[in-house]
Every structure is written in C-alpha cells, then in structure tokens.
Design a protein around this motif. Structure first.
Motif, PDB file in Angstrom:
ATOM      1  N   ASP A 157     133.270   1.510  24.839  1.00 57.60           N
ATOM      2  CA  ASP A 157     133.574   0.092  25.040  1.00 57.60           C
ATOM      3  C   ASP A 157     133.998  -0.585  23.746  1.00 57.60           C
ATOM      4  O   ASP A 157     134.007  -1.804  23.640  1.00 57.60           O
ATOM      5  N   GLN A 158     134.378   0.237  22.728  1.00 59.36           N
ATOM      6  CA  GLN A 158     134.724  -0.310  21.417  1.00 59.36           C
ATOM      7  C   GLN A 158     136.104  -0.938  21.352  1.00 59.36           C
ATOM      8  O   GLN A 158     136.453  -1.583  20.361  1.00 59.36           O
ATOM      9  N   PHE A 159     136.893  -0.764  22.386  1.00 59.98           N
ATOM     10  CA  PHE A 159     138.262  -1.272  22.381  1.00 59.98           C
ATOM     11  C   PHE A 159     138.251  -2.793  22.575  1.00 59.98           C
ATOM     12  O   PHE A 159     137.510  -3.317  23.421  1.00 59.98           O
ATOM     13  N   PRO A 160     139.064  -3.532  21.811  1.00 57.40           N
ATOM     14  CA  PRO A 160     139.036  -4.996  21.908  1.00 57.40           C
ATOM     15  C   PRO A 160     139.196  -5.534  23.325  1.00 57.40           C
ATOM     16  O   PRO A 160     138.502  -6.488  23.697  1.00 57.40           O
ATOM     17  N   ALA A 161     140.076  -4.944  24.128  1.00 62.51           N
ATOM     18  CA  ALA A 161     140.270  -5.447  25.493  1.00 62.51           C
ATOM     19  C   ALA A 161     139.010  -5.296  26.318  1.00 62.51           C
ATOM     20  O   ALA A 161     138.675  -6.176  27.137  1.00 62.51           O
TER      21      ALA A 161
END
Length: 438
Positions: A287-291
């Motif tokens: 879940d590290q992705f900005p989106a």
C-alpha cells in the motif's frame, strides 16, 4: 412517470446503480463476481477498480471535468451471465458503455464479434485471447500489459535463470497443471513452442473446475518426477494444488503460478505448505504507492471505500484492480484529448486504448510508478508488451524476487500474427492497414 424515472425503476429492479443513468457522466460497466468459487478474485479486483474510479472523482473531479459513473452486474464468473450483463449495460449512460472488463476469458471469446458490431472495447488486462494483441484483426479487443502467451515466455525465462541459463532447460521436465477451461487451455500452444525451442519435455495435466479434487493429478506428477510445475490455476484450485504438492513432497520453490494463482487468497488457505511458492505478477503487493495512500485517506477514512475488509487494500488482487482503473481511466483521458472533454462513446474510447503511452513520468504523476511498468499500445500492438515480475510467499507476505523479466516477442509475435491471420481468414475479416491509422 417520466422516461428518466421509468429507466431508474428498471435499473433498480435489475440491481443497477442509479448513477448509471446520470447525465453528463462517463459510464463504465462493472461486470463483477462477488459470489461463487472465484469471489476472492472478483471482490479484490473490482473493489480496487471501483475505489480507483471513486478516487478520480473525489480527488480530480473526474476526467477532464467529466465525472465517472458505474453499475455492477453480478456474473458469478459464468460466461452466460457475463453475456447477459453485457447486453443489459452496453447502452447505458449518455453515450453507452465505455468498455467492458470481465476479468474472465470466457466472455471475451463469446463477445469477440458482438463487440465489433456494437463498437465497444473488451479490455482483458493480463488475460483473454492472446492473438487479440494483433489490433489489425481485433480492433475492439485489448489484452493489455501482457498476454498469457507473453507471460509464459517470461515464466520459462525465469525458470531458465533459476537453472543457470536457458541452455540448462534442455532435458528438463516441466508439468503444466492447468484449469480445464478456455482460460487454462490458452497457453498450450506457446508452451509447446517453448518446449521445442529449449528442449524440455512438457506434460500438460488438466484439472476440472473448480479444482478442489486433484489427488489423481498429483499422483501422476509424483510419477512423472518433473523438475518444475507451472500452476495455471484459479480460485480454490490454487491452495488445493499447493497442499497436494506438499503431500507428495514436491518442492514449492519449484512451483511457478500464473498471476491468477499468485494472490494472498491463493496461499493463506494452504498454510505452511505455501512457504516458498512462486508466482508471476502483473503487479506487486503493498500500500506504499501514493494512489493507494490517497484512496485510504479520501475513501476509507470517510467510510466510502468499496472493500468490506479494508485490510485487503494493498493486496495483490486489490492492486490489480487499481491497475485496471489506471488503464481504463488513462484511455478515457487520451481519448478526451482527441475528441473533447465530454462523455465518450465506446468507439472513441477504443482510440484512447490504442494510443496509451504510460511512461515512468506519467506513472509517477498518477501515483502508481512501481505498481505497473511503462507500456505503450498501437494499432498493431494491443498488448503493450509489459515485462513480468516474480514474487515468493514467505508465509506472511509476497516478496518480489526478480527484476522485470522481458517477454520473448521474437517467439510470441509471429505466433500471434499467424493465429490472428487464421482467424481473419475464417471470419472473412480484412485486417486494418495500420499505416493509415492515426
């Protein structure tokens, strides 16, 4: 009763969202499957897909000022139900359905000709008919990122790297344990071509759906004593196969699954037996992705997230839904740049799908760099030829264990064009001249 109220009443009666009938919005059908033996995949992919659509509305006000709307239609992963949903939803919204994402191979085959007549794209991200990558023959089908044929060449390259080089595959034995369906059978031709090219022996073993009975297949595998097993499974077939592998003593770190056999839901039910198991991937977990962080902040903190279990946000299937959202929305944006900021027809969105150009810079702008690799489509290439990653389950989480592995287009593309040409001859289709397409 007004016509609008009549349509709304009909929509509610068959389980469609009222938003499907809103004026001035871009309509995207959601032919999901939240019940049945494949519900884990359906809830994850469509949950992520819908969350991304809602993020675009909440964060950006839609695409080019045009809000996105959707309606779900339950298919239960059944082809006949999917076709019914197609017929129900294809004409909804101010300009009809933008495109269909069935996340199932059967409906793509069933609707190949109808989609051309209706001028509605079928988007099959990482699945479906591999020769549809030839846009000259299949103008309305988009097996985006990586087809099953391409993925299998990356898979054999990965196995070759584990063996110390592609030349070391000669004399090896690989079992292809596959779901006995159109999806499962799709890779038989490319695997046979690779076996001939690299000199390994191939044993293909079908598993009847849903796949919870595999004792006979694994007894055969034990007798065959293969070096590697490719797991081309789906749903309950996957943890069952992993557990059976443990029972017969086959090492899980020599099992390589397709990306529909490489999610948390495929390994957690198998318990400790799954440790070391490897799977190909369209996308990593996390879940590290900005989106994804923005989805958590704007949707889940306000009670508007689509997933009943927020802990699944960032899982493999959920992130694959984000990938679906990115590619669908980007196609709409690209098409708007040509046709204007308004609700677009399926025919216009098809142009956008055929002119995708997702660079690292663009992926960073979207907050998804690293979630999917760069890719570019064209009239000739409806795939994009994205590379493949491989991850290994450590008992708690998926860990990426490879760089992006390029697919073998020198092998795949001639087979794609040969198969597409045969289809065109059978159907009396005159392939498009891509030099005339702009």
């Amino acid at each position: 009763m007004t016509m609008r109220k009549t349509l709304l009443a009909i929509g509610l009666a068959i389980g469609l969202s009222p938003a499907a009938f809103a004026d001035g919005e871009q309509f995207i059908p959601m032919t999901s499957y939240r019940v049945g033996p494949y519900a884990a995949g359906g809830t994850g992919v469509f949950g992520g897909f819908i969350d991304y659509i809602n993020l675009i509305n909440a964060r950006d006000g839609g695409v080019g000022g045009v809000k996105l709307t959707y309606s779900e239609c339950e298919t239960e992963y059944k082809t006949d139900r999917a076709v019914e949903c197609y017929e129900r939803l294809k004409g909804e919204g101010p300009s009809g359905a933008s495109m269909f994402n069935f996340v199932a191979t059967g409906p793509v085959y069933a609707l190949l000709e109808r989609s051309v007549t209706d001028k509605i794209p079928l988007v099959s991200i990482g699945y479906g008919r591999a020769d549809a990558a030839d846009g000259r023959v299949f103008p309305y089908v988009f097996p985006l990122m990586t087809t099953y044929w391409s993925q299998n060449t990356a898979k054999i390259r990965f196995i070759g790297s584990r063996e110390g080089g592609m030349d070391k595959l000669k004399g090896k034995k690989i079992v292809n344990l596959y779901h006995d369906s159109a999806y499962g059978k799709e890779t038989l031709p490319i695997l046979e071509a690779q076996a001939k090219k690299y000199g390994f022996s191939l044993v293909s073993i079908p598993v009847p759906a849903p796949g919870n009975e595999q004792q006979a297949q694994w007894l055969q595998i034990r007798r065959e004593r293969p070096d590697w097993v490719i797991l081309r499974g789906w749903g309950i077939m996957n943890p069952t196969a992993i557990q059976q592998a443990a029972r017969v003593g086959f090492p899980r770190d020599h099992m390589v699954g397709v990306w529909w056999a490489g999610a948390e839901e495929d390994v957690i039910p198998a318990g400790d037996a799954a440790k070391g198991y490897i799977a190909a991937g369209l996308n990593p977990a996390g879940d590290q992705f900005p989106a994804v962080q923005q989805i958590k902040e704007l949707l889940y903190k306000t009670g508007k997230g689509n997933m009943n279990d927020p802990a699944r946000v960032g899982s493999i299937y959920y992130n694959r839904g984000i990938v679906h959202g990115v590619l669908n929305v980007e196609a709409i944006k690209v098409a708007q740049d040509k046709f204007g900021h308004r609700p677009l027809s399926g025919e216009e969105v098809r142009w956008g799908l055929e002119h995708l150009n997702l660079t690292h810079e663009r992926l960073k702008e979207l907050g998804v760099d690293g979630l999917l690799p760069p890719m570019k489509t064209s009239c000739l290439d409806h795939e994009g030829q994205a590379p493949v990653i491989f991850s290994q389950w450590d008992g708690r989480k998926w860990n990426v264990i490879s760089e992006h592995v390029d697919t073998d287009q020198a092998l795949v593309r001639p087979l794609v064009e040969e198969s597409a040409a045969k289809y065109a001859a059978e159907k009396g289709i005159k392939p498009r001249d891509c030099s005339q397409e702009m």
